[in-house]
Structure formats: structure tokens, C-alpha cells
Design an enzyme around this catalytic site. Sequence first.
Site: not given
Length: 532
Positions: A74, A171, A204
Site C-alpha cells: 500500500e 479500500k 491494510c
Amino acid sequence: MDKPWLILYLLIACAHLSYQKSTVDSPTYTAAVVEYPPIYFLNDVRTLKLNTEAYIRYIKIASLNNTDIIVFPEDGLTTVYLPEREKMGDWTTIIPSASFNYTPCIQDTIKVSETLKNISCAARNNEIYVVINIAEKVPCTDVSCPKDKVLYYNSNVVFDRTGKIIARYRKTNLFMERQFNVTAVPEIVTFDTDFGVKFGTFICFDILFREPALQLTRLYQITDFVYPASWFSEVPFLTAVQTQAGWSFAEDVNLLASGYNRPAGGNTGSGIYLGREGIAKAVFSKITHNEVLISEVPKIKGETKHHKKYHDHSNDQNQKDWYFFGKEHMHDELPKKRQDNIIVANSEIVFLYDNIQVFQTFPLERNAKETVCQNDFCCEFKVEIAEIDPNTKYRLAVFSGTRRYVVVDANIRACGVIQCLNDSISSCGSVEKSETVFNNIGITTTIHDYENHLIMPSTLNADIFPLKDWTFDERIQDNDVHINIFLNNNTNNLVTFGIYVRNFNKNNSNRTSFCSINYFVILLVTFILSKF
């Protein structure tokens, strides 16, 4: 042509001739993840160009090692130092949907960035699946659009062996990312490969939430995941490799985790995890460090069953390996190009810390058999100590309630033996070497309404890696699960040994907006640290 270059050319040619792709019938596939410290030019989009060039070198190295799929971290192309929204344009790209069947390398009907085009060509030229994370821009015409009429997403892009975009994921759970938007409905994104494995993907912070991570494992029965991360490690339960290994174990799936390397900002940790078979390879670096981890990954046959009953970690291999291939090929030219306006991290690592003062704790001074409870959650401990180091202390700790992940309220249950610097609770969460030797640790607890929980073993030593010698046992009765985790062999340098649970029944908010003040403070602190 000089003889050394001729030899190198022939070796590369032979490597390509001998390249064997994994197939549908292969029992394994070969994966690579990259622990990468991005290059940053202060407020300059040359940042993207240099990091793209570095990515292409990694892709070539992975291809020469017969790798089928490579994953990058990321923020690895842009760095975490993105500008404010009004200056985001040059740092972002349009990303065609997978349904467009678009190959940026050979098509020009959609205006994508040079970065997307060049990485598409690298995937195509090296015949390898490539997973990157990049900032995406989408024109917005709806009445609810932002003032600038643009939506920005933190997005993963997957290229197949021809350089075609076959997946795009935006995300869901942002962590202090005020520049970015989230989709109205969390995306569930998967992609198929020519070696017979269907992958899911998320980014993440998503790893600690039901959407999309647990939906992919439990509803869609996905067994393999690509996971770019820029993780902020928190002791004692949520450091990077500890969390990645714990999640892979909990869901019993393969996880290819690529981490952003910036120890001065608290970011490091990558690995290839094989569910309940343990850790194939992992790295957690206390210095600025680039590394390619390459490993064979056994294919998981059939549906996922995240409640397998038993695993013994006594025989895990390579859990702490700092495996590095091709160092001589990577970043050879980059130090020569570095100028005063490039940020280079120093050799210190910054940790976040859980607030142990809100836990129910019990000082561990000798062998103990104790039940420790908080609210409706109890853990039974049995601890046997062979030697005591007076310079480090330990406590039994239990928590059940709502905590804040900087920006998100979440319901947590946790229990474990944790290290402290001294007798004060505020000193707990230390990561010191310790000569205290534990003969045995056993922890037992029960979780009700099992299907609405993520239950991860959480172990850690002073090198910030999970422990090796432990056994995890789950016994399910109706919708309750009885959990036992045992330390198998004498162990010193223990930091954490326990269980970490996310309770989604009582989760107040899975998705929330950023906190701009906290975000600014953290970026300012890490920027200052990186200058020393």
C-alpha cells in the site's frame, strides 16, 4: 560485447527458456511479496516515476525466479506523503474496471497514468501476475459529489500475465486517509488465475473488519489473498507480522502480505502465510530495508473451514527468516540519484501502544493459576516459570469492551501474558529481551456466538515475530467455541502470548471518517523523525 555482460545475457536467456508457469494441475504456485521503502521527492511527482522504475526491477527479478504472482505494498508508488485533495490530480490515475478487458500497455483509448501503463508492460513482458496499490481518481457528476467533482480512492490493481487489468478494489476501511473517499457499498473483489487459484483482495486496515475480509473467506469461500499494507504496528497484540499471521491462521487461508517499509514512521512487516500450516517467510525490519520474499504456496483444496480444530506450531519453518534475493540488482542506481529533498528514514522504529491500563491485569511474579475476568469475558491462565529475569516483568491481562483504533470504535476481547518494563501497568507493552524462561503457558476461554467473531492467536517475541512453539485448540459446541492455546517448550524473550478477538456483534462502527488533526500530528511526527 564484454564477456561478463555476455554471460549475464545468456544466464537471463536460459532462465526465461526454463521458466515453468504453475498450472491448474500444479499442487503449488510461486508467490513473491515485496517489503519496500518508497523513494520520496518532496511534493514532486517524480516520486511515482522512480518507484515505478523500482517496481519494474522487482518484477523482472520475480519472473527470473519462476514466480507466478508478485504483490507490492500500500502507498508504495506515491508514498504516504500525499498532498491535499486540491493537488491530488497528478498523483492519481483513472483505473478501468476489469469488465473493460483493458490492457494499458497496448491500448490507449483510456487515459491512464504512465505508471499504470509501464507496470502493465512489465507484467506483460515478464508474464507474471502483478498486484499494486495506487491512488485512483474518478470524475463525479452526482449531486452528492465533493466540491472538486472528483472521487479519490485508495485502490488495488491486478494485472494478469498479458498486462490486462483483471481486478480493481477500492479500500473500505480508511485509516486517517482524509484525501480518500469510500464506496457506498463495500466492494467484494476476486480474480481468477491461469494456475487455478481464485484470489480475494483487500488493503491494510481492512484486515480487522468483517467487510470485506471475512465476507470473502466465509461467504465466498476464498482461500488465497493478496494484501498490500502500510501497517502501523501496535504492541502488544497488533504488530504487523503478528497480525498477518494471526488472521491467516484464524481463517485458515493463504495470505500474501506486502508491507511498506518506513521504520521511523512505524511501518514494516511482510510475509507469505499458509493458514494453519504456519509462516512460509516473513520479515519485520528495524532498519530501512528492501526485500523480496519468494515461496512456494500449497493450493488449498475445497472450501475454507476457518474453525479447524487443531494446530501445532512446533515444526514451523522460516518464521523468522530474512530471506533476500537479488540484492545486487535492486536500487543500485538510486542512492546516486538521491538529493536533499528526498526523505530517508533512520534506523529507529516507532510503535503504537494499546492502553493496558483499561485491562484487568494480575501481576505475574511466580507460577500462577488464575482466572481473570472483565465484564462478561474470562480467561483461565496456568503459568509455570523456570527462571525469572528481575529486569522485566509480566502481567496476565484481559480486556472486553470497546476501544478506538485511532479513528474507529471497535469491540475487542483480548487476553494474554504480556511483558512490562516494571511493576507499573503503564509500562506494559515493552518489547525488551528477557531472560525470564516460561516452562509452560496455558490459556483457556470461551467465545459465544462464534460466527460473529474473528479469533486470532496472538504471540510475539522481542524480535517482533510470532513465537514458534505453541498449540492452538478449538472445540465448537453449538455456536460457542472453547479455545485453548498452549506454549509447548521453554521460551524466553516473550513479549505476548494470548488471544485477540474482534466481536462484530457489538461493533459500533465498522466504517468512519478520518480524524484530520490526529492524521496531521502523526504525519508531522513521522516526518520530523525521518529527518534525523
